[in-house]
Design a protein around this motif. Structure first.
Motif, mmCIF file in Angstrom:
data_model
loop_
_atom_site.group_PDB
_atom_site.id
_atom_site.type_symbol
_atom_site.label_atom_id
_atom_site.label_comp_id
_atom_site.label_asym_id
_atom_site.label_seq_id
_atom_site.Cartn_x
_atom_site.Cartn_y
_atom_site.Cartn_z
ATOM 1 N N GLN A 1 0.826 -1.198 0.000
ATOM 2 C CA GLN A 1 0.000 0.000 0.000
ATOM 3 C C GLN A 1 0.868 1.258 0.000
ATOM 4 N N LYS A 2 1.936 1.205 0.795
ATOM 5 C CA LYS A 2 2.842 2.363 0.855
ATOM 6 C C LYS A 2 3.505 2.595 -0.498
ATOM 7 N N ARG A 3 3.923 1.484 -1.119
ATOM 8 C CA ARG A 3 4.588 1.593 -2.423
ATOM 9 C C ARG A 3 3.636 2.165 -3.473
ATOM 10 N N LEU A 4 2.404 1.670 -3.496
ATOM 11 C CA LEU A 4 1.403 2.173 -4.444
ATOM 12 C C LEU A 4 1.104 3.652 -4.188
ATOM 13 N N ALA A 5 0.941 4.005 -2.906
ATOM 14 C CA ALA A 5 0.643 5.399 -2.540
ATOM 15 C C ALA A 5 1.796 6.316 -2.940
ATOM 16 N N ALA A 6 3.024 5.858 -2.721
ATOM 17 C CA ALA A 6 4.205 6.649 -3.084
ATOM 18 C C ALA A 6 4.233 6.902 -4.584
ATOM 19 N N ASP A 7 3.900 5.879 -5.334
ATOM 20 C CA ASP A 7 3.879 5.986 -6.793
ATOM 21 C C ASP A 7 2.800 6.963 -7.254
ATOM 22 N N ILE A 8 1.617 6.883 -6.637
ATOM 23 C CA ILE A 8 0.498 7.761 -7.006
ATOM 24 C C ILE A 8 0.785 9.211 -6.600
ATOM 25 N N LEU A 9 1.308 9.386 -5.364
ATOM 26 C CA LEU A 9 1.576 10.731 -4.843
ATOM 27 C C LEU A 9 2.872 11.333 -5.409
ATOM 28 N N LYS A 10 3.641 10.506 -6.102
ATOM 29 C CA LYS A 10 4.934 10.922 -6.685
ATOM 30 C C LYS A 10 5.901 11.428 -5.610
ATOM 31 N N VAL A 11 5.990 10.631 -4.524
ATOM 32 C CA VAL A 11 6.947 10.911 -3.446
ATOM 33 C C VAL A 11 7.654 9.608 -3.093
ATOM 34 N N GLY A 12 8.658 9.694 -2.223
ATOM 35 C CA GLY A 12 9.340 8.486 -1.762
ATOM 36 C C GLY A 12 8.484 7.734 -0.767
ATOM 37 N N VAL A 13 8.797 6.459 -0.575
ATOM 38 C CA VAL A 13 8.025 5.603 0.333
ATOM 39 C C VAL A 13 8.050 6.161 1.757
ATOM 40 N N ASN A 14 9.169 6.756 2.163
ATOM 41 C CA ASN A 14 9.294 7.278 3.529
ATOM 42 C C ASN A 14 8.412 8.501 3.784
ATOM 43 N N ARG A 15 7.960 9.144 2.729
ATOM 44 C CA ARG A 15 7.110 10.337 2.911
ATOM 45 C C ARG A 15 5.613 10.008 2.923
ATOM 46 N N VAL A 16 5.278 8.738 2.774
ATOM 47 C CA VAL A 16 3.861 8.339 2.797
ATOM 48 C C VAL A 16 3.408 8.211 4.251
ATOM 49 N N TRP A 17 2.319 8.897 4.604
ATOM 50 C CA TRP A 17 1.743 8.839 5.943
ATOM 51 C C TRP A 17 0.395 8.126 5.873
ATOM 52 N N ILE A 18 0.229 7.166 6.759
ATOM 53 C CA ILE A 18 -1.036 6.422 6.820
ATOM 54 C C ILE A 18 -1.660 6.681 8.187
ATOM 55 N N ASP A 19 -2.939 7.032 8.179
ATOM 56 C CA ASP A 19 -3.654 7.309 9.427
ATOM 57 C C ASP A 19 -3.636 6.056 10.311
ATOM 58 N N PRO A 20 -3.034 6.160 11.519
ATOM 59 C CA PRO A 20 -2.916 4.968 12.372
ATOM 60 C C PRO A 20 -4.257 4.390 12.822
ATOM 61 N N GLU A 21 -5.312 5.201 12.811
ATOM 62 C CA GLU A 21 -6.629 4.717 13.246
ATOM 63 C C GLU A 21 -7.349 3.947 12.137
ATOM 64 N N GLN A 22 -6.850 4.063 10.913
ATOM 65 C CA GLN A 22 -7.544 3.425 9.786
ATOM 66 C C GLN A 22 -6.685 2.344 9.119
ATOM 67 N N ILE A 23 -5.785 1.751 9.885
ATOM 68 C CA ILE A 23 -4.871 0.742 9.329
ATOM 69 C C ILE A 23 -5.625 -0.465 8.764
ATOM 70 N N GLU A 24 -6.684 -0.872 9.427
ATOM 71 C CA GLU A 24 -7.501 -2.017 8.959
ATOM 72 C C GLU A 24 -8.008 -1.760 7.542
ATOM 73 N N GLU A 25 -8.564 -0.568 7.363
ATOM 74 C CA GLU A 25 -9.122 -0.184 6.054
ATOM 75 C C GLU A 25 -8.032 -0.160 4.982
ATOM 76 N N VAL A 26 -6.854 0.364 5.336
ATOM 77 C CA VAL A 26 -5.742 0.466 4.389
ATOM 78 C C VAL A 26 -5.248 -0.921 4.010
ATOM 79 N N SER A 27 -5.197 -1.841 4.979
ATOM 80 C CA SER A 27 -4.700 -3.192 4.683
ATOM 81 C C SER A 27 -5.602 -3.929 3.687
ATOM 82 N N ARG A 28 -6.867 -3.532 3.621
ATOM 83 C CA ARG A 28 -7.795 -4.163 2.670
ATOM 84 C C ARG A 28 -7.633 -3.597 1.255
#
Length: 149
Positions: free
Chosen positions: A6-33
């Motif tokens: 998910q981080k890799r896909l988000a980084a690619d979409i946002l055009k940033v590095g993987v380390n700059r991707v922030w995922i809301d810690p309260e919505q991790i379940e939703e992101v994993s799906r």
């Protein structure tokens, strides 16, 4: 939970590095799906996944050092890089000396300490590099009886 895809896909979409991707810690379940690009894009639109701001380099230390240098600090032996002639070119040193000598010669001539013939002689000698300072030139003139009585 492993969110590397998910981080890799988000980084690619946002055009940033993987380390700059922030995922809301309260919505991790939703992101994993989210396993497709479309579902990750949906999460980005819903602000569940964001790009962290770019980090800059602080110029505080360099400004502080520059300020100290302007006061004349940090100029000791250990700070010197480059040859003597690189820090103050020979030509610059010569210009400073010759201007001082010529100014002094004119003053001596105007104050009638020396006559015009002596002035021309000393002027030519100064141009040839015979004197390293004003005091040397005056000593030479005194020792060779070039000054008017």
């Amino acid at each position: 939970m492993n969110l590397t895809t998910q981080k890799r896909l988000a980084a690619d979409i946002l055009k940033v590095g993987v380390n700059r991707v922030w995922i809301d810690p309260e919505q991790i379940e939703e992101v994993s799906r989210a396993i497709t690009r479309e579902s990750v894009k949906q999460l980005i639109d819903n602000k569940v996944i964001k790009a962290k701001p770019q980090q800059g380099i602080s110029s505080y230390r360099s400004k502080k050092i520059a300020q100290q240098k302007s006061k004349g600090r940090r100029k000791g032996r250990g700070s010197i890089k480059g040859a003597k002639g690189a820090r103050r070119p020979k030509k610059e040193a010569w210009m400073t000396t010759i201007r001082a000598l010529r100014k002094d010669l004119k003053q001596m001539r105007d104050d009638r300490e020396i006559n015009t013939t002596t002035y021309r002689k000393l002027y030519r000698m100064a141009k040839g590099g015979a004197f390293r300072s004003k005091s040397y030139m005056k000593t030479y003139a005194r020792d060779h009886d070039l000054l008017r009585k």
